[in-house]
Design an enzyme around this catalytic site. Structure first.
Site, PDB file in Angstrom:
ATOM      1  N   CYS A  18       0.796  -1.388   0.280  1.00 24.19           N
ATOM      2  CA  CYS A  18       0.028   0.138  -0.013  1.00 24.19           C
ATOM      3  C   CYS A  18       0.780   1.221  -0.113  1.00 24.19           C
ATOM      4  CB  CYS A  18      -0.910  -0.055   1.270  1.00 24.19           C
ATOM      5  SG  CYS A  18      -2.111  -1.394   1.057  1.00 24.19           S
TER       6      CYS A  18
ATOM      7  N   ASN B 230     -10.116   0.424   0.673  1.00 22.37           N
ATOM      8  CA  ASN B 230      -8.746   0.368   0.422  1.00 22.37           C
ATOM      9  C   ASN B 230      -8.188  -0.186  -0.766  1.00 22.37           C
ATOM     10  OD1 ASN B 230      -5.897   0.188   0.836  1.00 22.37           O
ATOM     11  ND2 ASN B 230      -6.094  -1.211   2.670  1.00 22.37           N
TER      12      ASN B 230
ATOM     13  N   HIS C   9      -3.366   7.521   3.543  1.00 18.17           N
ATOM     14  CA  HIS C   9      -3.690   6.215   2.960  1.00 18.17           C
ATOM     15  C   HIS C   9      -5.061   6.024   3.427  1.00 18.17           C
ATOM     16  CE1 HIS C   9      -3.554   2.122   1.627  1.00 18.17           C
ATOM     17  NE2 HIS C   9      -3.540   1.650   2.530  1.00 18.17           N
TER      18      HIS C   9
END
Ligand code: ACO
Length: 332
Positions: A114, A287, A257
């Site tokens: 990520c 996500n 994020h």
């Protein structure tokens, strides 16, 4: 000597049309909209079509980028792709995207889960400031749905598919260009098993048993990841502010994020950040791993007020990996 700047001159993003809502997931796995919203803030996510690969999502973002920047693919010197859901173990998704774009330049993948977009942008900055390249296309693309186990309620509700692209240049090519100032990257492999795809690599080649146990899918110890995500993002933001000699109050906009709202809330609380200054899209897209911060940046730059001069982006991912970057408007 004046340090050369690396600009993010243009951005783009692409989300598949298909929306999967929490109530649709309730029919697939034992969960509830109430549980997902209260623990994560996610209401829906996008899911790519069966025949759409990660590279196809990246190509769609890349075409949008070229159109927005009015650039021909022949003017792109390098393609860097960040993904944790590649088309293949090898060759790189970047090479597949290069073929699909009919590009002739070098292309390679960055694997930092990520945090991938942060590592890829930092790499691009290095190439630009060294003078090796002038126009670099950075893409983050994820078909996370292809590595999810839809019988595991603790993971399948969290993720979505999508892609983003950024044009990193040696000169500002648009009036909303921002340049990359301080960057802090970090990794800690000690906890690599907290978030991984156990099977399909050299440690545990794919087998009938692995397939039956869905060990080729993403597995996560959510509590461990949560704890480290908060800790690492807070420390890397602090380090980046210190390196950049800038106070938190001087940051005009925050792009964290988008893993879940509770991680974002913990960071806001620690730095006493005004929630109005924070980008959020986790509610609608979940996500999107490496593409998460880049999709946010694209949404934000579309509407950026010229008075927003200092932007802070922060990400955390499997590995563990993390990264924080300060972006500045022209004139700073
Ligand atoms: N629906 C209903 N119940 C569920 C679900 C679900 N989807 N998932 C788990 N549960 C249950 C568990 O089975 C458990 O039940 P039990 O108490 O009977 O055993 C209960 O809910 C609580 O589970 P916890 O795991 O303790 O729940 P927690 O409050 O920690 O929330 C969550 C789980 C949302 C995953 C949280 O730990 C988290 O956000 N972790 C970070 C995950 C993350 O952000 N990962 C990505 C970051 S890195 C990257 O982006 C790649």
């Amino acid at each position: 000597m004046v340090q050369k700047r690396a600009y993010i001159s243009e951005t783009s993003s692409y989300l598949p049309d298909t929306v999967m809502t929490n109530s649709q997931l309730e029919k697939v796995v034992e969960t509830t909209d109430e549980w997902i919203v209260s623990r994560t803030g996610i209401k829906e996510r996008r899911i790519a079509h069966k025949e759409e690969a990660t590279s196809d999502l990246g190509v769609k973002a890349a075409h949008k980028l070229l159109e927005k920047a009015q650039l021909d693919i022949s003017q792109v010197d390098l393609i860097i792709v960040a993904t944790l859901s590649p088309d293949y173990i090898f060759p790189s998704t970047a090479c597949i995207i290069q073929k699909k774009l009919k590009a002739k330049c070098p292309a390679f993948d960055v694997v930092a889960a990520c945090s991938g977009m942060m590592f890829a942008l930092a790499t691009a900055k290095g190439y630009i400031t060294s003078g090796l390249y002038k126009n670099i296309m950075v893409i983050a693309a994820e078909k996370v749905s292809s590595i999810l186990d839809y019988t595991d309620r603790s993971t399948c509700v969290l993720f979505g598919d999508g892609a983003c692209a950024a044009l990193v240049t040696d000169k500002p090519l648009s009036d909303h260009a921002v340049w990359m100032d301080e960057i802090v990257l970090g990794s800690d492999g000690e906890m690599h098993q907290a978030l991984e795809v156990p099977s399909g690599g050299s440690v545990e080649p794919l087998s009938k048993e692995a397939l039956e146990e869905k060990r080729h899918c993403l597995r996560m110890d959510g509590r461990v990841v949560f704890r480290h995500a908060v800790k690492r993002m807070i420390s890397s933001i602090s380090e980046c502010l210190k390196k950049g000699n800038i106070e938190i109050d001087e940051i005009d906009y925050f792009i964290p994020h988008q893993a879940n709202n509770r991680i974002i809330e913990a960071i806001l609380k620690r730095f006493m950040i005004d929630p109005q200054k924070v980008h959020r899209n986790v509610e609608y897209i979940g996500n999107v791993c490496a593409a998460s911060v880049g999709i946010c940046l694209d949404e934000y730059l579309e509407h950026r007020s010229k008075s927003d001069q200092n932007i802070l982006m922060a990400a955390f991912g499997a590995g563990f990996t993390w990264g924080t970057m300060i972006l500045k408007g022209e004139g700073r």
